[in-house]
Design a protein around this motif. Structure first.
Motif, PDB file in Angstrom:
ATOM      1  N   ALA A  79       1.033  -1.164  -0.057  1.00  0.00           N
ATOM      2  CA  ALA A  79      -0.017   0.057  -0.097  1.00  0.00           C
ATOM      3  C   ALA A  79       0.665   1.270  -0.123  1.00  0.00           C
ATOM      4  N   PHE A  99     -12.368   0.932  -0.305  1.00  0.00           N
ATOM      5  CA  PHE A  99     -12.054   0.655  -1.830  1.00  0.00           C
ATOM      6  C   PHE A  99     -11.046  -0.362  -2.352  1.00  0.00           C
ATOM      7  N   PRO A 100      -9.697  -0.300  -1.428  1.00  0.00           N
ATOM      8  CA  PRO A 100      -8.942  -1.597  -1.737  1.00  0.00           C
ATOM      9  C   PRO A 100      -9.491  -2.744  -1.646  1.00  0.00           C
ATOM     10  N   LEU A 103     -11.838  -3.998  -4.021  1.00  0.00           N
ATOM     11  CA  LEU A 103     -11.439  -4.547  -5.219  1.00  0.00           C
ATOM     12  C   LEU A 103     -10.820  -5.984  -4.895  1.00  0.00           C
ATOM     13  N   LYS A 105     -12.279  -8.011  -3.439  1.00  0.00           N
ATOM     14  CA  LYS A 105     -13.456  -8.888  -3.185  1.00  0.00           C
ATOM     15  C   LYS A 105     -13.622  -9.350  -1.630  1.00  0.00           C
ATOM     16  N   ARG A 147      -6.572   4.119   4.314  1.00  0.00           N
ATOM     17  CA  ARG A 147      -6.857   3.527   2.893  1.00  0.00           C
ATOM     18  C   ARG A 147      -5.639   2.322   3.002  1.00  0.00           C
ATOM     19  N   ARG A 151      -5.991  -2.824   4.397  1.00  0.00           N
ATOM     20  CA  ARG A 151      -5.697  -4.100   3.701  1.00  0.00           C
ATOM     21  C   ARG A 151      -4.803  -5.001   4.409  1.00  0.00           C
TER      22      ARG A 151
ATOM     23  N   ALA B 190      -5.151   4.272  -7.224  1.00  0.00           N
ATOM     24  CA  ALA B 190      -6.226   3.348  -7.599  1.00  0.00           C
ATOM     25  C   ALA B 190      -5.357   1.786  -7.732  1.00  0.00           C
ATOM     26  N   MET B 192      -2.515   1.079  -6.838  1.00  0.00           N
ATOM     27  CA  MET B 192      -1.624   0.626  -5.661  1.00  0.00           C
ATOM     28  C   MET B 192      -2.878   0.076  -4.866  1.00  0.00           C
ATOM     29  N   ASP B 193      -4.239   0.425  -4.982  1.00  0.00           N
ATOM     30  CA  ASP B 193      -5.171  -0.131  -4.294  1.00  0.00           C
ATOM     31  C   ASP B 193      -5.827  -1.527  -4.697  1.00  0.00           C
ATOM     32  N   GLY B 194      -4.971  -1.889  -5.806  1.00  0.00           N
ATOM     33  CA  GLY B 194      -5.389  -3.112  -6.302  1.00  0.00           C
ATOM     34  C   GLY B 194      -6.313  -3.210  -7.435  1.00  0.00           C
ATOM     35  N   ALA B 195      -6.450  -1.861  -8.202  1.00  0.00           N
ATOM     36  CA  ALA B 195      -7.282  -2.029  -9.384  1.00  0.00           C
ATOM     37  C   ALA B 195      -6.648  -2.255 -10.614  1.00  0.00           C
ATOM     38  N   GLN B 199     -10.403  -0.944 -14.158  1.00  0.00           N
ATOM     39  CA  GLN B 199     -11.022  -0.577 -12.876  1.00  0.00           C
ATOM     40  C   GLN B 199     -10.939   0.743 -12.450  1.00  0.00           C
TER      41      GLN B 199
END
Lengths: 399, 296
Positions: A79, A99-100, A103, A105, A147, A151, B190, B192-195, B199
């Motif tokens: 991150a 958000f992370p 994504l 799931k 954020r 995770r 985004a 880095m957040d896994g997109a 996405q």
């Protein structure tokens, strides 16, 4: 959680310049490591290569033992906190932090639980349904942190996360970051150009200059045993004083007079050659008002007398500034001065000697005072390549 | 240079006598007057058409701004013909499809132009500008021939294709300006957040570019809706004739009667979808949506 290894990493730009030049860093699991240096030194490039936002031209990056060079950022499980925070403005704080996870799931209940936990840690619970636009800089910064931590990634990368905050808040957030890292025990790579942040936060510091790692070590080690002029001048505030000197037999001939070398310094230097020009570095706190030094210790150093230009009383200490005629010159020092902006200040640091005297000192502006130098703490540098000639112990830590 | 120096002493004197003499209230009054003039200039023709559309056949030429006798006959008449209803359907369908396609393609192209560095980027931008500047009239005859040759003359597709072609440069230019405003760091975040790139584009960039997308959509829709040149040249039956063409084909009761009333009524009807479209999307054009993303 994982260790991060940069193995002979290079970043070559299309025009041939090197953003990172043979960078070797081994970051242990759970370690807090700081990349520090003036702007353009390659610290952000190195961080972006770890993140996967920039390609690695040569060499290998391993996270948790696995090669990462070809993996997309999303597959590296790390991150990042950006200098500008980079919050999604159309989402609430809760959505930003979720958000992370969304994504990845993760199921809804789990997301809720994790976001609530993170919000509690960062004191954001009452702001969860606000949009970033309505928040203060410090709050936005905490959301960005949130954020990153929800995770539980393998590592945190932070790109000057505090430099947009005002001075007071920055100190508060610094402590918060430090506590957070200790609590989560996640490997953290932190980029900053602020040496105070570097000194206070990191387990180890990596000092970089034009893409090349200058020295890696604990803050104290870098402070006490800088590998070269650049590190010596960069670490410490006020900065180390540098004087041109000539090494003759057992003493250093400087503008402050002849400084007798202590046994220890003499031993390390004797192997390095005979009579020669050097640059001597003395930290401000290694000076003292000679009147306050006991007779028994006085012979361990040298004493000179000079007229005080400016005296700043900080309450706990007094900073006395003296003028010296000669000034040490080298590429490293010129670069540091340019980065700090002192090169532009008329009279700036040029030919100035900063000393930190005890508050009990009777020194006053315009008056002459006897100043004692602790010669056992002298650092002697080679003016040609900037290498520290006194730091034999520093050698193993240098790469 | 010399004149500038000479005139300098005079300028402040002039400014002070005028500027100081006008109070805050007076300034507001003057602005109100100016606004009113502009508004009247723009609205009088529209109101005139509106007035004409409500006039009866015998009063239509009397020159009164307010109709002496009101009637809805003109509106009833244009729907009786049947041709106009079909044309209206064609117009809405063709304009909507063209708008959606142009905006979707334009969004992707504009994103690439704003964010990526690829060979031939400058050429691409230049060519799209060239298309926008190309005189449409010179394309009508070749298109007529080509479309008849490949069998899409007098079809929806035959109009949608040129509409997209001419709307795309407009869409790309407007949208790439909006994309440049979006901080790039958001995309990195985004990632880095896994997109995945898609996405990141969908859940971060598109919502932020929404005001730009809607603005573009309005502009493209108006362009397609108002077009007359392509519509009259590339269609021949009610299968694909649009409303603008239908109006031109109106005929009066006899060959000596001008169908002024019907034309006015149809023109009023034609502006309604545009007003609805603008009002609907205007709510989504929220200025400063990106504030709060990054500091500053």
């Amino acid at each position: 959680m994982a260790d991060i290894v940069l193995d002979h990493v290079y970043k070559r730009y299309p025009d041939g310049t090197l953003g990172a030049d043979d960078v070797n860093i081994e970051i242990a699991d759970g370690e807090f490591i700081i990349l520090v240096g003036p702007s353009g030194c390659g610290k952000s490039t190195t961080l972006n290569m770890i993140a996967g936002l920039e390609d690695i031209s040569d060499g290998e990056l391993r996270i948790g033992g696995q090669r990462m060079n070809e993996r997309a950022p999303k597959d590296r499980d790390i991150a990042m906190v950006f200098q500008s925070y980079a919050l999604y403005p159309h989402m609430t704080v809760r959505e930003n932090m979720a958000f992370p996870l969304k994504l990845a799931k993760v199921d809804k209940a789990e997301i809720d639980r994790k976001v609530t936990d993170a919000a509690k840690i960062l004191d954001l619970t009452q702001h969860l349904d606000r949009k970033p636009a309505n928040m203060s800089g410090g709050q936005r910064q905490r959301v960005a942190m949130g954020r990153a931590i929800v995770r539980s990634p393998k590592a945190f990368l932070m790109d000057e996360p505090l430099s947009n905050l005002d001075a007071k808040l920055r100190v508060q957030m610094r402590t918060m970051v430090s506590k957070l890292q200790q609590r989560l025990e996640t490997t953290t790579v932190y980029v900053t150009h602020d040496q105070t942040e570097a000194m206070t936060l990191g387990d180890r510091i990596v000092v970089m200059r034009s893409g090349v790692v200058q020295q890696i070590g604990s803050p104290q080690h870098l402070y006490d045993h800088p590998a070269n002029l650049f590190v010596a001048g960069f670490i410490g505030s006020p900065a180390m004083n540098f004087l041109p000197a000539r090494l003759e037999n057992d003493s250093l001939r400087t503008a402050l007079g002849d400084l007798a070398l202590s046994d220890q310094v003499r031993q390390t230097l004797s192997s390095s050659g005979a009579e020669r020009d050097v640059i001597v570095g003395i930290r401000p706190e290694h000076f003292e008002d000679a009147a306050l030094i006991e007779e028994g210790i006085r012979h361990q150093g040298s004493t000179f007398s000079a007229q005080v230009d400016v005296l700043e009383s900080m309450g706990s200490d007094k900073f006395a500034y003296f003028t010296i005629e000669e000034q040490a010159t080298s590429d490293e020092l010129a670069e540091l001065a340019a980065d700090a902006g002192t090169a532009d200040v008329p009279g700036g640091d040029a030919g100035q000697l900063v000393t930190r005297l005890s508050a009990a000192s009777g020194a006053s502006e315009g008056q002459s005072v006897d100043v004692w130098v602790d010669t056992s703490k002298l650092q002697v540098f080679d003016p040609k390549n900037g290498k520290n000639l006194t730091a034999s112990e520093a050698a193993p830590a240098t790469v | 240079m010399a004149t500038a120096v000479e005139s300098r002493p005079a300028a402040p004197a002039k400014g002070s006598s005028k500027g100081a003499g006008m109070s805050e209230g007076q300034k507001k009054t003057w602005w109100a007057v100016a606004d009113l003039v502009v508004l009247l200039y723009a609205l009088v023709p529209v109101l005139w058409i509106l007035s004409l559309s409500f006039k009866t056949t015998d009063t239509i030429t009397d020159g009164n701004f307010f109709p002496r006798s009101w009637t809805l006959d003109n509106y009833a008449q244009i729907f009786q013909i049947g041709l106009f209803t079909a044309a209206l359907r064609n117009s809405i369908g063709i304009a909507l499809i063209s708008t959606v396609l142009a905006v979707v393609i334009g969004t992707m192209a504009a994103y690439a132009i704003a964010r990526l560095d690829f060979p031939g980027k400058k050429v691409l931008v230049g060519v799209s500008l060239l298309i926008a500047m190309f005189p449409q009239i010179s394309l009508v005859s070749p298109l007529f021939d080509i479309f008849r040759g490949i069998g899409i003359f007098d079809t929806w597709l035959g109009l949608i294709l040129p509409y997209i072609t001419f709307a795309l440069p407009l869409a790309i230019y407007t949208l790439s300006a909006f994309f440049r405003e979006i901080p790039w760091e958001l995309e990195k975040a985004a990632k880095m957040d896994g997109a995945t790139p898609l996405q990141a584009f969908r859940s971060v960039i598109v919502p932020l570019a929404a005001p730009g997308v809607f603005t573009t959509a309005i502009l493209v829709f108006i362009f397609c809706w108002n077009d007359f040149l392509f519509a009259i040249s590339l269609t021949s039956t009610s299968r694909s004739q649009t409303a603008t063409v239908a109006i031109a084909n109106f005929t009066g009761a006899s060959q000596f009667a001008e169908p002024t009333g019907s034309i006015a009524a149809a023109a009023v009807l034609l502006t309604i979808p545009i007003i609805v479209f603008v009002l609907f999307f205007q709510r989504r054009i929220v200025a400063g949506l990106t504030s709060g993303a990054v500091k500053g």
